[in-house]
Design a protein around this motif. Sequence first.
Motif, PDB file in Angstrom:
ATOM      1  N   LEU A   1       4.481   5.266  -6.819  1.00 43.39           N
ATOM      2  CA  LEU A   1       3.184   5.683  -7.654  1.00 43.39           C
ATOM      3  C   LEU A   1       3.239   6.179  -8.790  1.00 43.39           C
ATOM      4  O   LEU A   1       2.115   6.293  -9.404  1.00 43.39           O
ATOM      5  CB  LEU A   1       2.287   6.873  -6.621  1.00 43.39           C
TER       6      LEU A   1
ATOM      7  N   PRO B   1       0.102   8.810  -0.766  1.00 42.71           N
ATOM      8  CA  PRO B   1       0.380   9.731  -2.039  1.00 42.71           C
ATOM      9  C   PRO B   1       1.498  10.374  -2.442  1.00 42.71           C
ATOM     10  O   PRO B   1       1.723  10.710  -3.609  1.00 42.71           O
ATOM     11  CB  PRO B   1      -0.615  10.751  -1.659  1.00 42.71           C
TER      12      PRO B   1
ATOM     13  N   ARG C   1       0.732  -1.197  -0.053  1.00 38.35           N
ATOM     14  CA  ARG C   1       0.158  -0.148   0.024  1.00 38.35           C
ATOM     15  C   ARG C   1       0.831   1.318  -0.032  1.00 38.35           C
ATOM     16  O   ARG C   1       1.646   1.328   0.828  1.00 38.35           O
ATOM     17  CB  ARG C   1      -0.780  -0.247   0.992  1.00 38.35           C
TER      18      ARG C   1
ATOM     19  N   ASP D   1      -8.146   2.056  -7.176  1.00 37.82           N
ATOM     20  CA  ASP D   1      -6.855   2.156  -7.436  1.00 37.82           C
ATOM     21  C   ASP D   1      -5.855   0.883  -7.015  1.00 37.82           C
ATOM     22  O   ASP D   1      -4.998   1.065  -5.869  1.00 37.82           O
ATOM     23  CB  ASP D   1      -6.174   3.559  -6.801  1.00 37.82           C
TER      24      ASP D   1
ATOM     25  N   ALA E   1      -2.006   2.319  -6.127  1.00 38.03           N
ATOM     26  CA  ALA E   1      -1.878   2.682  -4.716  1.00 38.03           C
ATOM     27  C   ALA E   1      -1.953   1.301  -3.709  1.00 38.03           C
ATOM     28  O   ALA E   1      -1.399   1.385  -2.564  1.00 38.03           O
ATOM     29  CB  ALA E   1      -2.869   3.868  -4.274  1.00 38.03           C
TER      30      ALA E   1
ATOM     31  N   ARG F   1      -0.323  10.841 -12.255  1.00 38.10           N
ATOM     32  CA  ARG F   1      -0.504  11.094 -11.109  1.00 38.10           C
ATOM     33  C   ARG F   1      -0.551  12.773 -11.129  1.00 38.10           C
ATOM     34  O   ARG F   1       0.394  13.128 -11.668  1.00 38.10           O
ATOM     35  CB  ARG F   1       0.597  10.755  -9.992  1.00 38.10           C
TER      36      ARG F   1
END
Length: 306
Positions: free
Chosen positions: A60, A55, A52, A101, A65, A176
Amino acid sequence: MDIAEPLLAAHRARFAEVDALLPPAAPPAEGERLDAATADGTRVTGVVQRHRFAPDDVPLLWSAADTWQLFPYFGDTGTEGVDLLLRALKGRLETEPTGEDSACVVFWPSRDAEAIRAFLDHGLVPLGALGIRTAPPPAAGPAAAVRRAGPADFAAALELATATFDYTGLVAAPRRANTADLLAPSLRAALAEDEPPVWLAEENGEIRALAHCAWVDATPGSEAAELLPPGRWGYVNNVVTAPGERGGGFGRALMAHVHRELQRGGATGSYLYYNPTNPLSSVFWHRQGYRPLWTSWEVRPAAALR
């Protein structure tokens, strides 16, 4: 992770047979275990790791995510063994909700056609590849002025590096909103030092292309040694030609220079990551002498695994 030695031996033998450039298979991964058996009773095992990302985490740029990564150990059972492990992973995913995501990922030797059959059947697509190059440099493209970049080039280099994600966001991982923020720290650090090298191709004083590279040593026990043959490797981290200048030969000229410099620095070869679904890079890098060694097979979101 405790995996039966006969299965591990068959796993190592498979790697050695599939591709002579693969390093010896890495030790078993740690994570959640999945087990299954083929029609003739042969046991196969998978290990699942869940990652995981927050942000502001750099992965990423290329990763979902919430990523479920499968490490398959199916020995000589071929497509049947991979199919069983992907079915087991699908069953595991059905036990808890996953968001949009998210992704299921398998990073696997590119030349294992039996595994590819199972990946396709379960809805995975080749979104990334590690390409390797050991051949002499190809002939240079059109003339271009190539120089090392420095701190004064940061703003222009960041704008160019960010621009490439506008395009790859269409054909690979979604772009992103904070791409520039994620790219900036490593690029700023690279420009402040002589190593790792960053090169720029210019025309009439205008930057047309950028190559952000690094040195990686694949030594026994290192993470790189799980992916690459032993040696000192030039890592081509990010190469981009300015929008509107693609196809004009600046990338070819830049990489001819980069390959010569890496070879001069003692590189065993060079490697990079590219998107097989990108209609530009998938052609450009093959023409530069790269060929896929590992492929990242993915399905997004994770719940779309068939």
